[in-house]
Scaffold this active site. Structure first.
Site, PDB file in Angstrom:
ATOM      1  N   LYS A  42       0.807  -1.201   0.000  1.00 40.24           N
ATOM      2  CA  LYS A  42       0.000   0.000   0.000  1.00 40.24           C
ATOM      3  C   LYS A  42       0.844   1.255   0.000  1.00 40.24           C
ATOM      4  O   LYS A  42       0.347   2.358  -0.169  1.00 40.24           O
ATOM      5  CB  LYS A  42      -0.885   0.028   1.266  1.00 40.24           C
ATOM      6  N   GLY A  43       2.147   1.101   0.210  1.00 39.83           N
ATOM      7  CA  GLY A  43       3.022   2.263   0.397  1.00 39.83           C
ATOM      8  C   GLY A  43       3.014   3.264  -0.743  1.00 39.83           C
ATOM      9  O   GLY A  43       3.227   4.458  -0.532  1.00 39.83           O
ATOM     10  N   GLU A  98       7.335   2.565  -6.204  1.00 41.82           N
ATOM     11  CA  GLU A  98       7.519   2.132  -4.818  1.00 41.82           C
ATOM     12  C   GLU A  98       7.586   3.343  -3.900  1.00 41.82           C
ATOM     13  O   GLU A  98       7.930   4.443  -4.329  1.00 41.82           O
ATOM     14  CB  GLU A  98       8.854   1.384  -4.705  1.00 41.82           C
ATOM     15  N   ASP A  99       7.297   3.116  -2.634  1.00 46.32           N
ATOM     16  CA  ASP A  99       7.454   4.178  -1.643  1.00 46.32           C
ATOM     17  C   ASP A  99       8.924   4.358  -1.263  1.00 46.32           C
ATOM     18  O   ASP A  99       9.451   5.460  -1.235  1.00 46.32           O
ATOM     19  CB  ASP A  99       6.597   3.912  -0.392  1.00 46.32           C
ATOM     20  N   ASP A 102      14.802   0.065   0.615  1.00 51.26           N
ATOM     21  CA  ASP A 102      15.560  -0.017   1.855  1.00 51.26           C
ATOM     22  C   ASP A 102      16.674  -1.047   1.643  1.00 51.26           C
ATOM     23  O   ASP A 102      17.724  -0.725   1.110  1.00 51.26           O
ATOM     24  CB  ASP A 102      14.570  -0.400   2.953  1.00 51.26           C
ATOM     25  N   LYS A 130      17.021   4.555   0.662  1.00 49.84           N
ATOM     26  CA  LYS A 130      17.898   4.487   1.842  1.00 49.84           C
ATOM     27  C   LYS A 130      19.117   3.658   1.463  1.00 49.84           C
ATOM     28  O   LYS A 130      19.186   2.466   1.764  1.00 49.84           O
ATOM     29  CB  LYS A 130      17.151   3.742   2.957  1.00 49.84           C
ATOM     30  N   PHE A 151      14.001   5.253  10.226  1.00 50.85           N
ATOM     31  CA  PHE A 151      12.684   4.751   9.870  1.00 50.85           C
ATOM     32  C   PHE A 151      11.733   5.936   9.735  1.00 50.85           C
ATOM     33  O   PHE A 151      11.617   6.752  10.645  1.00 50.85           O
ATOM     34  CB  PHE A 151      12.174   3.764  10.925  1.00 50.85           C
ATOM     35  N   VAL A 152      11.090   6.028   8.584  1.00 54.12           N
ATOM     36  CA  VAL A 152      10.215   7.178   8.315  1.00 54.12           C
ATOM     37  C   VAL A 152       8.778   6.717   8.053  1.00 54.12           C
ATOM     38  O   VAL A 152       8.554   5.583   7.636  1.00 54.12           O
ATOM     39  CB  VAL A 152      10.710   8.008   7.103  1.00 54.12           C
ATOM     40  N   ASP A 158       4.067   3.528   6.398  1.00 53.05           N
ATOM     41  CA  ASP A 158       3.401   3.255   7.679  1.00 53.05           C
ATOM     42  C   ASP A 158       4.360   2.740   8.735  1.00 53.05           C
ATOM     43  O   ASP A 158       5.457   2.259   8.456  1.00 53.05           O
ATOM     44  CB  ASP A 158       2.330   2.174   7.486  1.00 53.05           C
ATOM     45  N   ARG A 164       0.018   6.519   7.434  1.00 50.07           N
ATOM     46  CA  ARG A 164       0.114   6.614   5.971  1.00 50.07           C
ATOM     47  C   ARG A 164      -0.493   7.909   5.446  1.00 50.07           C
ATOM     48  O   ARG A 164      -0.116   8.402   4.387  1.00 50.07           O
ATOM     49  CB  ARG A 164      -0.627   5.446   5.305  1.00 50.07           C
TER      50      ARG A 164
HETATM   51  P1  IMP Z   1      13.183  -3.488   1.332  1.00 49.72           P
HETATM   52  O1  IMP Z   1      12.745  -4.827   0.787  1.00 49.72           O
HETATM   53  O2  IMP Z   1      14.029  -3.635   2.554  1.00 49.72           O
HETATM   54  O3  IMP Z   1      13.843  -2.621   0.281  1.00 49.72           O
HETATM   55  O4  IMP Z   1      11.924  -2.718   1.876  1.00 49.72           O
HETATM   56  C1  IMP Z   1      10.714  -2.794   1.290  1.00 49.72           C
HETATM   57  C2  IMP Z   1       9.589  -2.246   2.124  1.00 49.72           C
HETATM   58  O5  IMP Z   1       9.890  -2.093   3.512  1.00 49.72           O
HETATM   59  C3  IMP Z   1       9.168  -0.888   1.659  1.00 49.72           C
HETATM   60  O6  IMP Z   1       8.385  -0.933   0.481  1.00 49.72           O
HETATM   61  C4  IMP Z   1       8.398  -0.404   2.868  1.00 49.72           C
HETATM   62  O7  IMP Z   1       7.092  -0.916   2.831  1.00 49.72           O
HETATM   63  C5  IMP Z   1       9.159  -0.998   4.030  1.00 49.72           C
HETATM   64  N1  IMP Z   1      10.058   0.008   4.616  1.00 49.72           N
HETATM   65  C6  IMP Z   1      11.404   0.067   4.515  1.00 49.72           C
HETATM   66  N2  IMP Z   1      11.893   1.136   5.166  1.00 49.72           N
HETATM   67  C7  IMP Z   1      10.822   1.790   5.682  1.00 49.72           C
HETATM   68  C8  IMP Z   1      10.670   2.996   6.450  1.00 49.72           C
HETATM   69  O8  IMP Z   1      11.620   3.718   6.805  1.00 49.72           O
HETATM   70  N3  IMP Z   1       9.398   3.318   6.779  1.00 49.72           N
HETATM   71  C9  IMP Z   1       8.311   2.601   6.418  1.00 49.72           C
HETATM   72  N4  IMP Z   1       8.402   1.476   5.697  1.00 49.72           N
HETATM   73  C10 IMP Z   1       9.649   1.074   5.325  1.00 49.72           C
HETATM   74 MG    MG Z   2       6.080  -0.894   0.572  1.00 49.51          MG
END
Ligand code: IMP
Ligand code: MG
Length: 180
Positions: A42-43, A98-99, A102, A130, A151-152, A158, A164
Site C-alpha cells: 500500500k506504500g 515504490e514508496d 531499503d 535508503k 525509519f520514516v 506506515d 500513511r
Molecule cells: P526493502 O525490501 O528492505 O527494500 O523494503 C521494502 C519495504 O519495507 C518498503 O516498500 C516499505 O514498505 C518498508 N520500509 C522500509 N523502510 C521503511 C521505512 O523507513 N518506513 C516505512 N516502511 C519502510
Molecule cells: Mg512498501
C-alpha cells in the site's frame, strides 16, 4: 497523531515539487511507449496518485500487494505475492512505483519475477531511497529523495499500518513505537 512526530524530514511542498519534476522527466522518457505503471501497495498509494497526474501521456495502471516476512520495521527478504497483477505485461514498458527502497530485497525479487513475464522494459521509480541499508543491488532509475538510515512514516509509508495519511515524510518519537 501529530504528537507522535519527532521531526518532518520532507515537507509537503518539497514532495510536490519533486513529484512535478519526476512527472516531467517521465513524460519525456516514456513518450511514444506503452507505459504500464505498476504500484506496489500500500506504500505507493499517495505517491502514485500524485505522480500519474503529472505524467502527460496515455498510460495504464496495475497494482501488486506484496508482503515481506519479518518484523514491522525490518524486512526479511522473503517476499510473498499477496495480490498479483491483473493483466499480462508482455511487450509493455513497465515502471514499478515504490514508496521506499531499503534493503532492496523486495524490489530485486520483483524485478526478477517481472522479467520472466517478458516485458519490453522494467524500470523503477521510488519516492525514497535508503542506500546505506542495501543488501541486494538494484538499479533505481527515478529517485525522489535519498534519505539517511532512519525509519520514516507518512505520505503512504506506515508504522504498524498507521501514519500513511500524513501529507509529509517524518520521523516518529521513540515512544510512538513502544505503544503499538
Ligand atoms: P526493502 O525490501 O528492505 O527494500 O523494503 C521494502 C519495504 O519495507 C518498503 O516498500 C516499505 O514498505 C518498508 N520500509 C522500509 N523502510 C521503511 C521505512 O523507513 N518506513 C516505512 N516502511 C519502510
Ligand atoms: Mg512498501
Amino acid at each position: 497523531m501529530l504528537n507522535d512526530i519527532r521531526n518532518i524530514m520532507i515537507s509537503e511542498e518539497e514532495i510536490a515539487k519533486k513529484v512535478k519534476e519526476l512527472g516531467k522527466q517521465l513524460t519525456e522518457e516514456y513518450s511514444g511507449k506503452e507505459l504500464l505503471i505498476v504500484g506496489i501497495l500500500k506504500g505507493c498509494m499517495l505517491f502514485l496518485s500524485d505522480l500519474v497526474r503529472e505524467i502527460n501521456l496515455p498510460l495504464t495502471m496495475d497494482f501488486m500487494i506484496v508482503s515481506s516476512y519479518g518484523s514491522t520495521t525490518k524486512s526479511s527478504g522473503v517476499v510473498r505475492i499477496v495480490k498479483d497483477l491483473e493483466r499480462e505485461i508482455e511487450g509493455k514498458d513497465v515502471l514499478i512505483v515504490e514508496d521506499i527502497v531499503d534493503t532492496g530485497l523486495t524490489l530485486s525479487y520483483l524485478i526478477e519475477n517481472f522479467k520472466t513475464r517478458n516485458p519490453k522494459s522494467v524500470k523503477v521509480c521510488s519516492l525514497l531511497d535508503k542506500p546505506d541499508r542495501r543488501k541486494a543491488q538494484v538499479d533505481i532509475e527515478y529517485i525522489g529523495f535519498k534519505i539517511p538510515d532512519e525509519f520514516v512514516v507518512g505520505y503512504g509509508l506506515d508504522y504498524s499500518e498507521l501514519y500513511r495519511n500524513l501529507p509529509f515524510v517524518c520521523v516518529l518519537k521513540p515512544e510512538a513505537y513502544m505503544e503499538k
